[in-house]
Write an enzyme that holds these catalytic residues in place. Structure first.
Site: not given
Length: 425
Positions: A228, A274, A301, A305, A320
């Site tokens: 990333h 991030n 990525d 959550h 995230g």
């Protein structure tokens, strides 16, 4: 049994052709016209692509299955058209021994509905300076190494890791982050951080570690992959390194080219990731980097959550966003259909054959006779709305919910078996 996908627009060898695809014994047998089989799928007006390849996902199992597990993560991948993924090792326990790695690989095979390749850690628990036995991890099934979520903080540790990875022909895939510069930041340094009164993240947290690691990679000859990349300077560093013959590849995440920090509407946890969303200059540099080959591939990525971990403001939210189910449609809609920044062929390459090539996944990312029948079919003609109720992932933490897009997945096959079909449970 012979299965035929008929009348589709087929992506093969970098070109789009009108063709049928014949599948037999889990393999692609023939790509041609006027093919017949025992079972037929009509793909008129649809895009028939190799199953997409995502070398960067987080499946949270074992340890945090309330966020995601191998089954739901792989179902989300299939719904997004991905048939091959690389699972990061930031689970509990980290698979840092051959026994744990074997158990992880077995679990991936038993529970996953797509091909799951497992990363081993660069260091034992991703934060120490202790380097595990790479040879044993590779023998147990690790296909590459990463501490994703954490940067390797000392140059000496990374230097030793690169030497050992090179000796074992393993890729080092790094989350470039100097923690002393990251300094508990949340939003990209600039006007948005000031406006929201949130701790800033300097680009130097990423770029200084990339610069360090490129010098170490040059010395060791290891295949160094950067996860990333998010800044203009990062792209410039990689461009210079490639010109000098350093063995480096890198990826960009969809959200870093689709969004900038200007798109953050308020102090909203769904926009906390991030690396953070950067500015428009960085975004433009990332797009140029893709187009000129500096950036090799796109990887999501995918970082699910629980809702409670992303609700409210950014300070208390986890880093995230999810990406498996939205990547192709959002990228196709903005950059191919609307803005015409990419061609469809380019986008498909960055999501299929390029990641497979970078990581040496020989059976993935291509539609060719003799290869696994890993296939994704997309509806690029009709508009759809991204809705939370449709997600297969346990994580719904994405700012793309509610967007109208083209390129919804119609069907996904793994080894010739339908693992996702639109409109079915």
């Amino acid at each position: 049994m012979k299965t035929v996908i008929k009348n589709g627009t087929v992506y093969q060898n970098g070109r789009l052709i009108h063709a049928d695809v014949l599948i037999e014994d889990q393999k692609i047998k023939v790509i041609g016209t006027n093919l017949t089989g025992d079972k037929e799928f009509d793909a008129t007006g649809k895009l028939v692509a190799p199953g997409l390849v995502d070398v960067h996902v987080h499946y949270r199992e074992p340890g945090q299955t309330y966020k995601e597990d191998i089954r739901t993560g792989s179902e989300a991948a299939a719904r997004g058209g991905f048939t091959t993924v690389g699972a990061m090792p930031n689970v509990t326990p980290v698979p840092n021994t051959p026994e744990l790695m074997e158990k992880m690989v077995k679990k991936n095979q038993e529970k996953g509905i797509v091909h799951i390749f497992q990363y081993g850690p660069i260091t034992n628990d991703e934060t120490t300076d202790i380097i595990p036995d790479y040879a044993a991890l590779k023998k147990a099934g690790a296909f590459a190494l990463s501490n994703d979520g954490h940067g390797v903080q000392t140059a000496q540790t990374m230097y030793l890791a690169m030497q050992k990875a090179k000796a074992n022909n393993l890729i080092i895939a790094t989350h470039a982050q100097d923690d002393s510069l990251f300094n508990h930041g949340i939003v990209n340094e600039g006007k948005k951080a000031e406006e929201l009164n949130l701790p800033p993240v300097t680009e130097l947290a990423e770029t200084t570690q990339i610069a360090r690691d490129l010098l170490l990679a040059q010395k060791t000859g290891v295949h160094y992959h950067i996860c990333h990349v998010s800044t203009k300077t990062s792209v410039e560093l990689v461009r210079m390194a490639k010109a000098r013959g350093i063995n480096v590849t890198c990826e960009v995440a969809p959200h870093h080219i689709l969004l900038t920090d200007d798109d953050i509407p308020k102090d909203n946890g769904y926009y906390k990731m991030n690396p953070p969303l950067r500015n428009k200059e960085d975004q433009a540099a990332l797009l140029v980097g893709l187009l000129d080959g500096t950036i090799d591939l796109i990887a999501t990525d995918h970082a699910p959550h629980a809702k409670k971990e992303k609700q409210g403001g950014m300070k208390g939210a986890a880093f995230g966003i999810t990406g498996s189910e939205t990547a192709f449609s959002t990228l196709y809609t903005k950059f191919v259909k609307k803005d015409k920044v990419f061609t469809l062929e380019q986008l498909l390459s960055w999501l299929s054959d390029k990641p497979a090539e970078a990581f040496g996944l020989k059976d993935a990312g291509v539609l060719e006779p003799g290869k696994n029948a890993d296939i994704a079919i997309f509806d690029i003609e009709h508009e759809a709305t991204i809705e939370e109720k449709d997600y297969k992932s346990k994580g719904v933490n994405t700012p793309f919910t509610g967007q109208k897009v083209y390129g919804e997945t119609v069907m996904t096959m793994v080894n010739g078996k339908v693992v996702y079909q639109r409109g079915t449970k």
